[in-house]
Motif scaffolding. Structure first.
Motif, PDB file in Angstrom:
ATOM      1  N   LEU A  96     -26.409 -21.484 -15.166  1.00  0.00           N
ATOM      2  CA  LEU A  96     -27.049 -21.924 -13.925  1.00  0.00           C
ATOM      3  C   LEU A  96     -26.294 -23.118 -13.360  1.00  0.00           C
ATOM      4  CD1 LEU A  96     -30.670 -22.060 -15.352  1.00  0.00           C
ATOM      5  CD2 LEU A  96     -29.860 -20.361 -13.721  1.00  0.00           C
ATOM      6  N   ALA A  97     -26.279 -23.225 -12.035  1.00  0.00           N
ATOM      7  CA  ALA A  97     -25.701 -24.409 -11.387  1.00  0.00           C
ATOM      8  C   ALA A  97     -26.370 -24.576 -10.032  1.00  0.00           C
ATOM      9  CB  ALA A  97     -24.194 -24.256 -11.208  1.00  0.00           C
ATOM     10  N   HIS A  98     -26.346 -25.820  -9.514  1.00  0.00           N
ATOM     11  CA  HIS A  98     -26.915 -26.063  -8.192  1.00  0.00           C
ATOM     12  C   HIS A  98     -26.231 -27.240  -7.527  1.00  0.00           C
ATOM     13  CE1 HIS A  98     -29.172 -29.330 -10.073  1.00  0.00           C
ATOM     14  NE2 HIS A  98     -29.645 -28.450 -10.938  1.00  0.00           N
ATOM     15  N   GLU A 117     -20.566 -26.174  -5.581  1.00  0.00           N
ATOM     16  CA  GLU A 117     -20.463 -27.529  -5.036  1.00  0.00           C
ATOM     17  C   GLU A 117     -20.530 -27.440  -3.519  1.00  0.00           C
ATOM     18  OE1 GLU A 117     -20.476 -30.257  -6.840  1.00  0.00           O
ATOM     19  OE2 GLU A 117     -20.227 -29.256  -8.779  1.00  0.00           O
ATOM     20  N   GLU A 118     -21.331 -28.322  -2.937  1.00  0.00           N
ATOM     21  CA  GLU A 118     -21.404 -28.403  -1.483  1.00  0.00           C
ATOM     22  C   GLU A 118     -20.164 -29.136  -0.991  1.00  0.00           C
ATOM     23  OE1 GLU A 118     -24.625 -29.410   2.002  1.00  0.00           O
ATOM     24  OE2 GLU A 118     -24.836 -30.410   0.080  1.00  0.00           O
ATOM     25  N   ILE A 119     -19.458 -28.550  -0.052  1.00  0.00           N
ATOM     26  CA  ILE A 119     -18.200 -29.113   0.422  1.00  0.00           C
ATOM     27  C   ILE A 119     -18.409 -30.476   1.061  1.00  0.00           C
ATOM     28  CG2 ILE A 119     -16.296 -28.802   2.047  1.00  0.00           C
ATOM     29  CD1 ILE A 119     -16.600 -25.734   1.459  1.00  0.00           C
ATOM     30  N   ALA A 120     -19.442 -30.632   1.853  1.00  0.00           N
ATOM     31  CA  ALA A 120     -19.683 -31.895   2.567  1.00  0.00           C
ATOM     32  C   ALA A 120     -19.955 -33.057   1.616  1.00  0.00           C
ATOM     33  CB  ALA A 120     -20.850 -31.741   3.532  1.00  0.00           C
ATOM     34  N   GLU A 129     -10.528 -26.593  -8.005  1.00  0.00           N
ATOM     35  CA  GLU A 129     -10.227 -26.949  -9.391  1.00  0.00           C
ATOM     36  C   GLU A 129     -11.484 -27.435 -10.124  1.00  0.00           C
ATOM     37  OE1 GLU A 129      -7.467 -26.332 -11.178  1.00  0.00           O
ATOM     38  OE2 GLU A 129      -6.862 -25.280  -9.357  1.00  0.00           O
ATOM     39  N   TRP A 130     -12.307 -28.209  -9.435  1.00  0.00           N
ATOM     40  CA  TRP A 130     -13.512 -28.753 -10.070  1.00  0.00           C
ATOM     41  C   TRP A 130     -14.473 -27.634 -10.488  1.00  0.00           C
ATOM     42  CZ3 TRP A 130     -14.750 -33.275 -12.049  1.00  0.00           C
ATOM     43  CH2 TRP A 130     -16.077 -33.490 -12.413  1.00  0.00           C
ATOM     44  N   TYR A 168     -20.137 -24.112   0.911  1.00  0.00           N
ATOM     45  CA  TYR A 168     -20.171 -24.303  -0.539  1.00  0.00           C
ATOM     46  C   TYR A 168     -18.986 -23.592  -1.177  1.00  0.00           C
ATOM     47  CZ  TYR A 168     -25.010 -25.832  -0.040  1.00  0.00           C
ATOM     48  OH  TYR A 168     -26.144 -26.517   0.315  1.00  0.00           O
ATOM     49  N   VAL A 169     -18.527 -24.123  -2.301  1.00  0.00           N
ATOM     50  CA  VAL A 169     -17.538 -23.448  -3.137  1.00  0.00           C
ATOM     51  C   VAL A 169     -18.279 -22.944  -4.372  1.00  0.00           C
ATOM     52  CG1 VAL A 169     -15.433 -23.686  -4.513  1.00  0.00           C
ATOM     53  CG2 VAL A 169     -15.648 -24.922  -2.346  1.00  0.00           C
ATOM     54  N   PHE A 170     -18.145 -21.652  -4.662  1.00  0.00           N
ATOM     55  CA  PHE A 170     -18.770 -21.018  -5.815  1.00  0.00           C
ATOM     56  C   PHE A 170     -17.685 -20.581  -6.797  1.00  0.00           C
ATOM     57  CE2 PHE A 170     -21.667 -20.331  -2.307  1.00  0.00           C
ATOM     58  CZ  PHE A 170     -22.906 -20.531  -2.864  1.00  0.00           C
TER      59      PHE A 170
END
Length: 178
Positions: A96-98, A117-120, A129-130, A168-170
């Motif tokens: 899970l991630a959010h 991760e939300e880009i903003a 990479e993250w 977002y980046v998934f």
């Protein structure tokens, strides 16, 4: 099981207190405690969203993979490093991630990890990479710092799926069979 199942949820609808409470009451005790731990509504909604997706993963398994339907077979436990797992389903792996208002959950017979991760929120970080690092370390149950420092390399049988959607980046990492 030779499939990977993942789902994404936008938790915006959970900001409505009535809807939030309807889902909250159906959560297992450990999830309610986790939700209650948070101070801010945003964090409570993200944690509840993770619980909703966990329930959907379990329902998917019961319906499509013919796993016994008793709820005890999906009791969640945690490793010493804090990685969650199904106590009585050793052949099923989940993650899970959010971030922001998005939650992602994945389930597989292979070790799996997800990140969003939300880009903003993170303009100074290379999010491709993250998210790759986060998803891999979640699947492997290892420290993110060990991976970043290079003391733990990626295995050759690594499979990453990354995409950008709605700001977002998934990333989904799955260890494939050799």
């Amino acid at each position: 099981m030779n499939e990977t199942f993942f789902k994404i949820l936008d938790v915006s609808f959970l900001y409505d207190d009535k809807i939030f409470n309807n889902y909250y009451k159906d959560m297992p005790e450990y999830r309610r405690k986790k939700i209650d731990f948070f101070k801010f509504k945003k964090d409570k909604c993200l944690s509840l969203g993770a619980g909703i997706l966990m329930n959907e993963l379990i329902q998917h398994v019961k319906k499509n993979l013919h796993v016994p339907a008793d709820s005890a077979s999906f009791e969640t436990a945690f490793s010493e490093q804090g990685k969650p797992f199904f106590k009585f389903q050793p052949d099923l792996h989940f993650s899970l991630a959010h971030s922001g208002k998005k939650v992602i959950a994945a389930l597989s017979s292979n070790r799996i990890g997800v990140d969003v991760e939300e880009i903003a929120e993170s303009p100074e970080i290379n999010l491709l990479e993250w998210t790759k690092a986060e998803s891999y370390t979640k699947a492997a149950g290892i420290s993110l710092s060990d991976y970043i420092e290079g003391s733990i390399p990626l295995p050759e049988n690594s499979c990453f799926k990354q995409w950008t959607e709605d700001g977002y980046v998934f990333c989904v990492y799955e260890e494939t069979a050799q």
